[in-house]
Design a protein around this motif. Structure first.
Motif, PDB file in Angstrom:
ATOM      1  N   ASP A  99      -4.812  -2.191  -2.965  1.00  0.00           N
ATOM      2  CA  ASP A  99      -5.929  -1.240  -2.857  1.00  0.00           C
ATOM      3  C   ASP A  99      -5.403   0.190  -2.917  1.00  0.00           C
ATOM      4  O   ASP A  99      -4.362   0.510  -2.346  1.00  0.00           O
ATOM      5  CB  ASP A  99      -6.687  -1.416  -1.534  1.00  0.00           C
ATOM      6  CG  ASP A  99      -7.568  -2.656  -1.499  1.00  0.00           C
ATOM      7  OD1 ASP A  99      -7.664  -3.342  -2.546  1.00  0.00           O
ATOM      8  OD2 ASP A  99      -8.146  -2.941  -0.433  1.00  0.00           O
ATOM      9  N   LYS A 113      -1.436   3.882  -2.386  1.00  0.00           N
ATOM     10  CA  LYS A 113      -1.609   2.491  -2.837  1.00  0.00           C
ATOM     11  C   LYS A 113      -0.853   1.599  -1.850  1.00  0.00           C
ATOM     12  O   LYS A 113       0.333   1.819  -1.593  1.00  0.00           O
ATOM     13  CB  LYS A 113      -1.068   2.294  -4.238  1.00  0.00           C
ATOM     14  CG  LYS A 113      -1.286   0.897  -4.777  1.00  0.00           C
ATOM     15  CD  LYS A 113      -0.862   0.787  -6.227  1.00  0.00           C
ATOM     16  CE  LYS A 113      -1.163  -0.629  -6.739  1.00  0.00           C
ATOM     17  NZ  LYS A 113      -0.829  -0.745  -8.154  1.00  0.00           N
ATOM     18  N   LYS A 150      -8.276  -2.708   4.507  1.00  0.00           N
ATOM     19  CA  LYS A 150      -7.887  -2.745   3.094  1.00  0.00           C
ATOM     20  C   LYS A 150      -6.820  -3.821   2.868  1.00  0.00           C
ATOM     21  O   LYS A 150      -6.256  -4.375   3.800  1.00  0.00           O
ATOM     22  CB  LYS A 150      -7.345  -1.377   2.656  1.00  0.00           C
ATOM     23  CG  LYS A 150      -8.298  -0.214   2.888  1.00  0.00           C
ATOM     24  CD  LYS A 150      -9.581  -0.366   2.092  1.00  0.00           C
ATOM     25  CE  LYS A 150     -10.446   0.870   2.097  1.00  0.00           C
ATOM     26  NZ  LYS A 150     -11.307   1.067   3.224  1.00  0.00           N
ATOM     27  N   VAL A 193      -6.336   3.921  -1.788  1.00  0.00           N
ATOM     28  CA  VAL A 193      -7.141   4.461  -0.701  1.00  0.00           C
ATOM     29  C   VAL A 193      -7.013   5.973  -0.664  1.00  0.00           C
ATOM     30  O   VAL A 193      -5.909   6.515  -0.792  1.00  0.00           O
ATOM     31  CB  VAL A 193      -6.664   3.869   0.655  1.00  0.00           C
ATOM     32  CG1 VAL A 193      -7.514   4.374   1.793  1.00  0.00           C
ATOM     33  CG2 VAL A 193      -6.662   2.352   0.613  1.00  0.00           C
TER      34      VAL A 193
END
Length: 158
Positions: free
Chosen positions: A139, A153, A135, A141
């Motif tokens: 992003d 985040k 990632k 997640v």
């Protein structure tokens, strides 16, 4: 023939294992042998808790020596230079916040051989690391943890 597990690790992690191995072989092993010798001098070994304790410690030390030797022999050093600096991967330190309003947390993702959560080093096999690897900053997640699912985040990758 069985295939031995590969242990991904940083140069620093391998050096720490080599230091521990050296200590176990040159210092700890001798200490345990001395404890056994002293305990034997107490007489009847069948009722000698000091002897039993020393023998248990000896088994632990010898087991740890074998484990470390295997890890070092099968170490795969992480080439941090070859990795994309913008992507979470082994050897990187990632900072994230738990959504919606959690505090920032930072962890370095390492191989299982050098994982130490108290030092902020988590194994690449952990649920958090597995979710974050690959990632990028920004992003969001979803992470499945033993305590339930959480969303984070990614704030930075170093």
């Amino acid at each position: 023939m069985s295939i031995e597990k590969v242990y991904p690790m940083t140069e620093e992690g391998k050096a720490k294992l080599q230091e521990e191995l050296e200590y176990l072989k040159t210092v700890k092993r001798k200490e345990v042998v001395e404890r056994i010798k002293i305990a034997r001098s107490f007489g009847d070994l069948s009722e000698n808790s000091e002897y039993d304790s020393a023998k248990e410690e000896q088994a632990f030390v010898e087991g740890r020596i074998g484990t470390i030797e295997t890890m070092i022999r099968n170490a795969k050093i992480i080439d941090e230079e070859a990795m994309d600096p913008d992507v979470v991967s082994l050897g990187k330190t990632v900072s994230f916040i738990e959504l919606p309003d959690g505090e920032e947390e930072s962890y370095t993702i390492v191989g299982s051989a050098e994982a130490d959560p108290f030092e902020g080093k988590i194994s690449n096999d952990s649920p958090i690391a597995k979710s974050l690897i690959g990632k990028k900053v920004g992003d969001e997640v979803s992470v499945n943890t033993p305590g339930g699912e959480m969303s984070v985040k990614i704030v930075s990758i170093n």
